[in-house]
Design a protein around this motif. Structure first.
Motif, PDB file in Angstrom:
ATOM      1  N   TYR A   1       0.846  -1.179   0.000  1.00 36.67           N
ATOM      2  CA  TYR A   1       0.000   0.000   0.000  1.00 36.67           C
ATOM      3  C   TYR A   1       0.887   1.236   0.000  1.00 36.67           C
ATOM      4  N   PRO A   2       0.483   2.297  -0.689  1.00 40.40           N
ATOM      5  CA  PRO A   2       1.245   3.552  -0.601  1.00 40.40           C
ATOM      6  C   PRO A   2       1.271   4.070   0.837  1.00 40.40           C
ATOM      7  N   ASN A   3       2.375   4.639   1.209  1.00 38.92           N
ATOM      8  CA  ASN A   3       2.525   5.287   2.524  1.00 38.92           C
ATOM      9  C   ASN A   3       2.412   4.302   3.683  1.00 38.92           C
ATOM     10  N   ARG A   4       2.660   3.038   3.424  1.00 40.92           N
ATOM     11  CA  ARG A   4       2.638   2.016   4.461  1.00 40.92           C
ATOM     12  C   ARG A   4       3.905   1.169   4.348  1.00 40.92           C
ATOM     13  N   GLN A   5       4.461   0.825   5.504  1.00 37.25           N
ATOM     14  CA  GLN A   5       5.586  -0.099   5.517  1.00 37.25           C
ATOM     15  C   GLN A   5       5.051  -1.506   5.263  1.00 37.25           C
ATOM     16  N   PRO A   6       5.533  -2.201   4.250  1.00 34.86           N
ATOM     17  CA  PRO A   6       4.999  -3.540   3.987  1.00 34.86           C
ATOM     18  C   PRO A   6       5.284  -4.504   5.132  1.00 34.86           C
ATOM     19  N   THR A   7       4.341  -5.392   5.369  1.00 36.86           N
ATOM     20  CA  THR A   7       4.443  -6.365   6.449  1.00 36.86           C
ATOM     21  C   THR A   7       5.224  -7.582   5.980  1.00 36.86           C
ATOM     22  N   LEU A   8       6.306  -7.879   6.680  1.00 36.33           N
ATOM     23  CA  LEU A   8       7.099  -9.054   6.348  1.00 36.33           C
ATOM     24  C   LEU A   8       6.556 -10.276   7.077  1.00 36.33           C
ATOM     25  N   ALA A   9       6.580 -11.403   6.428  1.00 34.94           N
ATOM     26  CA  ALA A   9       6.319 -12.700   7.052  1.00 34.94           C
ATOM     27  C   ALA A   9       7.362 -13.642   6.503  1.00 34.94           C
ATOM     28  N   ARG A  10       8.055 -14.329   7.408  1.00 34.97           N
ATOM     29  CA  ARG A  10       9.227 -15.144   7.014  1.00 34.97           C
ATOM     30  C   ARG A  10      10.241 -14.269   6.260  1.00 34.97           C
ATOM     31  N   THR A  11      10.287 -12.999   6.636  1.00 35.41           N
ATOM     32  CA  THR A  11      11.172 -11.984   6.037  1.00 35.41           C
ATOM     33  C   THR A  11      11.005 -11.903   4.521  1.00 35.41           C
ATOM     34  N   GLN A  12       9.782 -12.078   4.026  1.00 38.75           N
ATOM     35  CA  GLN A  12       9.578 -12.019   2.588  1.00 38.75           C
ATOM     36  C   GLN A  12       8.266 -11.330   2.260  1.00 38.75           C
ATOM     37  N   LEU A  13       8.158 -10.908   1.008  1.00 40.31           N
ATOM     38  CA  LEU A  13       6.970 -10.274   0.452  1.00 40.31           C
ATOM     39  C   LEU A  13       6.493 -11.092  -0.738  1.00 40.31           C
ATOM     40  N   ILE A  14       5.278 -10.790  -1.194  1.00 34.09           N
ATOM     41  CA  ILE A  14       4.680 -11.521  -2.312  1.00 34.09           C
ATOM     42  C   ILE A  14       4.736 -10.656  -3.561  1.00 34.09           C
ATOM     43  N   LEU A  15       5.181 -11.253  -4.647  1.00 35.97           N
ATOM     44  CA  LEU A  15       5.214 -10.553  -5.929  1.00 35.97           C
ATOM     45  C   LEU A  15       3.816 -10.480  -6.538  1.00 35.97           C
ATOM     46  N   ASN A  16       3.550  -9.388  -7.230  1.00 33.59           N
ATOM     47  CA  ASN A  16       2.255  -9.152  -7.859  1.00 33.59           C
ATOM     48  C   ASN A  16       2.221  -9.837  -9.220  1.00 33.59           C
ATOM     49  N   LEU A  17       1.703 -11.057  -9.251  1.00 33.09           N
ATOM     50  CA  LEU A  17       1.668 -11.811 -10.503  1.00 33.09           C
ATOM     51  C   LEU A  17       0.574 -11.347 -11.452  1.00 33.09           C
ATOM     52  N   GLY A  18      -0.211 -10.362 -11.032  1.00 29.71           N
ATOM     53  CA  GLY A  18      -1.137  -9.752 -11.975  1.00 29.71           C
ATOM     54  C   GLY A  18      -0.430  -8.839 -12.967  1.00 29.71           C
ATOM     55  N   ARG A  19       0.818  -8.493 -12.682  1.00 25.93           N
ATOM     56  CA  ARG A  19       1.597  -7.619 -13.565  1.00 25.93           C
ATOM     57  C   ARG A  19       2.269  -8.443 -14.660  1.00 25.93           C
ATOM     58  N   PRO A  20       2.093  -8.078 -15.925  1.00 28.77           N
ATOM     59  CA  PRO A  20       2.753  -8.815 -17.007  1.00 28.77           C
ATOM     60  C   PRO A  20       4.272  -8.792 -16.909  1.00 28.77           C
ATOM     61  N   ASP A  21       4.857  -7.678 -16.402  1.00 28.92           N
ATOM     62  CA  ASP A  21       6.321  -7.625 -16.328  1.00 28.92           C
ATOM     63  C   ASP A  21       6.848  -8.607 -15.275  1.00 28.92           C
ATOM     64  N   VAL A  22       6.113  -8.818 -14.185  1.00 26.86           N
ATOM     65  CA  VAL A  22       6.525  -9.802 -13.183  1.00 26.86           C
ATOM     66  C   VAL A  22       6.431 -11.210 -13.769  1.00 26.86           C
ATOM     67  N   GLN A  23       5.341 -11.475 -14.460  1.00 28.56           N
ATOM     68  CA  GLN A  23       5.191 -12.790 -15.096  1.00 28.56           C
ATOM     69  C   GLN A  23       6.334 -13.052 -16.071  1.00 28.56           C
ATOM     70  N   GLU A  24       6.709 -12.044 -16.847  1.00 27.51           N
ATOM     71  CA  GLU A  24       7.755 -12.234 -17.851  1.00 27.51           C
ATOM     72  C   GLU A  24       9.118 -12.454 -17.181  1.00 27.51           C
ATOM     73  N   TYR A  25       9.399 -11.716 -16.115  1.00 27.77           N
ATOM     74  CA  TYR A  25      10.665 -11.905 -15.405  1.00 27.77           C
ATOM     75  C   TYR A  25      10.767 -13.333 -14.865  1.00 27.77           C
ATOM     76  N   LEU A  26       9.699 -13.810 -14.242  1.00 27.04           N
ATOM     77  CA  LEU A  26       9.734 -15.150 -13.661  1.00 27.04           C
ATOM     78  C   LEU A  26       9.829 -16.215 -14.747  1.00 27.04           C
ATOM     79  N   PHE A  27       9.134 -16.010 -15.849  1.00 22.40           N
ATOM     80  CA  PHE A  27       9.245 -16.993 -16.925  1.00 22.40           C
ATOM     81  C   PHE A  27      10.682 -17.065 -17.446  1.00 22.40           C
TER      82      PHE A  27
END
Length: 715
Positions: free
Chosen positions: A414-440
């Protein structure tokens, strides 16, 4: 014909080998559900127009209570299948029948709103030999303005209202206690089970079953109405009872409307996942066997659907994050001595991954740990006669990674919010085509450059901040769906280019087990709890809905109960699905290595029956598993020529009479030869009918005893 439209009755009739489902096309164009149950001999046997009773001016009218697709219209007390808003603020639907088409085992019914540019297609598919049918809904915007979708369920099904009260069975739990069977009576109001954290979930699984309170179903008798949702993102199943002139019980399922919104633009289509439903007149046994057959024959990716799953060794417990080529070579050599067929390197081989604090997202080989890359280790593993597999967690990123430093906006936040870590990690937004392409590109490069036969695909946290950039502001509540459209598409692309790679789904154990993910992956990691006693109720619940071939069970060093588990007990507990070994073999003595090799060979001998046969539970399904003294299952080969019985005791009392195990599914007049752990004075030859009626007594002596019995058709 599995699907007919009976013109005289205006009735759609969908029939499987043993069940039927009927929908009336009423004169005013409404679709009315009239029947779901046992197949009847003649079309005229099925009920037609129901008696319409207006309960009062405060409640839903009778026909609307039986609507095949409940939508906001008139006075609706029911959970609607669809909630939406047209551009002018209108929030109801006035649907009329347009046409239908029948093509083999598929029925499509077209509806349209009487004023607005919205068309619906109700899709049904019949699987006759599985006694299964599936439902889905497609919405097509044929107008000029966008329509906001607030809820779109895949289906909403009415149960018979003249059979009495219902009991609801479902699978609940938590991390390391997944798939626990829970049962409760259906009461007036709504009962919702759901997932709302961007994965299927440990707390509930999208499976349901309903039987009758007054005549509860057993393994072999009683009526059961059941189903499952084929979706891995946020989901919900609603069981509701409405009182009118009599109680009406319905069950619906689909994408969770919690925090969901979808802009259906002009000319676009939105399609729901499938709701899989079935009926059994012979108890819970056929429920499981029908669902298993359906998944094995129609859901699993075709490349490995008919193949037996290999015995694997995973090196995690032996080395944890101390992953080096030398350490992996050493443990691989030991694994090969057991007869293992697939060696898997787990977490820690990539990026700056020395703990779970860094490295996720950087899918390149760590050259300090593997100076010459992975190829020397892979050649060593292959030379030992094993295939090579590897662990990845592509949907995640550590803030301490090259990927996050370059693209912090790719993680949900979220804008203006510190992201919440769990297991010291975050989740990638796979709705984004650029994220999908990087992972592929990253995973394609990994699979292209190395002889990898297996991917363990993990997902190790729930979502917190469900926002992000790179998508239009108005559509941010769509990401619950777009994430899984992206994930499914990504895996399908990888599989198309690398068809000989086996994919396993893992999410902290059994957190992402459902029929949606199973259309893209080949098997599941069932639970992070590998204690052989704890696993028994987990595996019981899993097997209620999902097939043994997809359930991987490991022999490890975990001992949550400080119990004196023998290797026999540890292995036989894991024989109930696909077999893996995760124990630290450096701690095994030479005698234990020989015994473990024996059990691996035994599993390979019975593997075709366990993985490709049919499951018969030999001890009752119970929701209070702490009271259950023993678990026993049977697997019968499809041609009924062979069978396997596995029995494990939790506890032993000198006053307890031993349980005879009665195995269904064999040829009644065929004689079977029995071998293995049979109690003293039990016969070594019995007919199929005798095995069903008098049963066989396994040899289970003392605490935590385990028995393996095999049956072979004579002649």
């Amino acid at each position: 014909m599995p699907i007919q439209f009976l013109e005289e009755q205006s009735l759609f009739l969908l029939e499987t080998d043993n069940t039927a489902y009927a929908i009336l096309l009423a004169p005013h164009g409404q679709l009315i559900h009239t029947y779901w149950g046992e197949k009847l001999p003649f079309p005229d046997d099925y009920p037609g127009q129901p008696h319409n009773v207006a309960h009062s001016s405060f409640g839903t009218w009778g026909n609307d209570l039986a609507a095949e697709l409940p939508v906001p219209y008139n006075i609706l007390e029911l959970e609607p299948s669809i909630r939406l808003s047209f551009a002018d603020g209108t929030r109801d639907l006035r649907l009329k029948y347009v046409k239908h088409s029948i093509e083999g085992e598929n029925l499509t019914i077209d509806l349209k709103d009487e004023f607005y540019g919205l068309e619906l297609q109700l899709g049904y598919r019949v699987f006759p030999d599985c006694d299964i049918l599936t439902r889905r809904v497609s919405l097509i915007n044929t107008g000029q303005e966008s329509i906001r979708l607030d809820e779109v369920l895949s289906g909403n099904v009415l149960l018979p209202d003249d059979k009495g009260d219902y009991r609801f069975s479902h699978l609940s739990g938590a991390h390391m206690i997944e798939f626990q069977l829970d049962r409760e009576p259906v009461q007036p109001g709504r009962k919702v089970i759901e997932g709302r954290h961007n994965y299927t979930g440990h707390n509930h699984n999208p499976f349901f079953a309903l039987d009758l309170v007054e005549s509860p179903a057993t393994e072999t008798s009683g009526e059961v109405w059941y189903g499952a949702l084929a979706w891995s993102g946020n989901w919900k199943i609603v069981v509701e009872q409405v009182r009118s002139h009599r109680k009406r019980t319905r069950v619906g399922g689909g994408i969770n409307d919690w925090d969901f919104e979808w802009e259906l633009k002009a000319g676009e289509t939105f399609e729901t996942p499938e709701l899989v439903i079935g009926y059994s007149a012979a108890g819970f046994g056929p429920v499981s066997r029908n669902l298993h057959r359906y998944q094995l024959e129609h859901i699993l990716p075709s490349r490995f659907a008919q193949d037996l799953r290999p015995v694997l060794y995973n090196s995690w417990e032996a080395v944890l994050f101390d992953v080096t080529e030398a350490a992996q070579r050493e443990i691989a050599t030991k694994a090969a001595q057991l007869g293992v067929e697939l060696f898997v390197v787990d977490d820690g081989w990539f990026g700056e991954r020395h703990s779970d604090n860094a490295g996720l997202g950087d899918w390149t080989v760590n050259r300090q740990k593997f100076p010459d890359g992975l190829e020397p280790l892979i050649r060593h593993v292959n030379d030992l006669g094993m295939k090579f597999g590897i662990w990845v967690e592509p949907e995640m990123v550590n803030p301490d990674s090259d990927l996050y430093r370059a693209h912090p906006d790719w993680a949900y936040h979220y804008p203006n919010r510190q992201p919440t870590l769990a297991r010291t990690q975050l989740i990638l937004n796979l709705g984004r085509p650029d994220v999908q392409e990087y992972l592929f590109e990253a995973l394609d490069r990994l699979l292209t450059d190395h002889n990898i036969a297996y991917i363990k695909w993990d997902y190790n946290r729930a979502i917190a901040e469900a926002g992000g950039t790179g998508i239009p502001t108005a559509n941010r509540r769509e990401h619950w769906v777009r994430h899984y459209q992206g994930l499914y598409g990504l895996v399908d692309r990888l599989r198309a280019k690398h068809p000989d790679v086996l994919f396993e789904s893992c999410s902290g154990g059994g957190g992402r087990v459902d029929m949606g993910i199973l259309a893209h992956y080949d098997q599941f990691w069932t639970s992070d709890n590998t204690d052989p006693l704890d696993r028994l109720p987990i595996q019981q619940g899993f097997g209620l809905a999902y097939p043994a071939k997809t359930m991987f069970s490991w022999v490890t060093d975990m001992n949550n109960n400080a119990a004196p588990y023998s290797l026999r007990y540890r292995f036989l507990s894991s024989f109930m699905g696909g077999l893996g070994v995760g124990a630290n073999l450096h701690h095994f003595s030479e005698e234990q290595m020989r015994e473990a090799a024996h059990w691996v060979a035994e599993y390979k001998r019975i593997r075709p029956i366990v993985q490709a046969g049919e499951l018969y539970r030999l001890t009752p399904l119970e929701d209070h598993t702490e009271k259950k003294d023993s678990y026993a299952v049977g697997y019968v080969a499809k041609d009924k020529s062979q069978a396997v019985i596995i029995a494990l005791d939790r506890k032993s009392h000198f006053w307890r009479n031993p349980r005879r195990l009665r195995l269904e599914g064999l040829e009644p007049e065929t004689v079977y030869r029995l071998s293995g752990d049979i109690a003293e004075r039990e016969p070594a030859r019995l007919s199929g009918q005798a095995l069903r009626t008098r049963g066989i007594l396994p040899r289970l002596e003392g605490e935590l005893a385990a028995a393996l019995i095999t049956l072979e058709k004579e002649g």
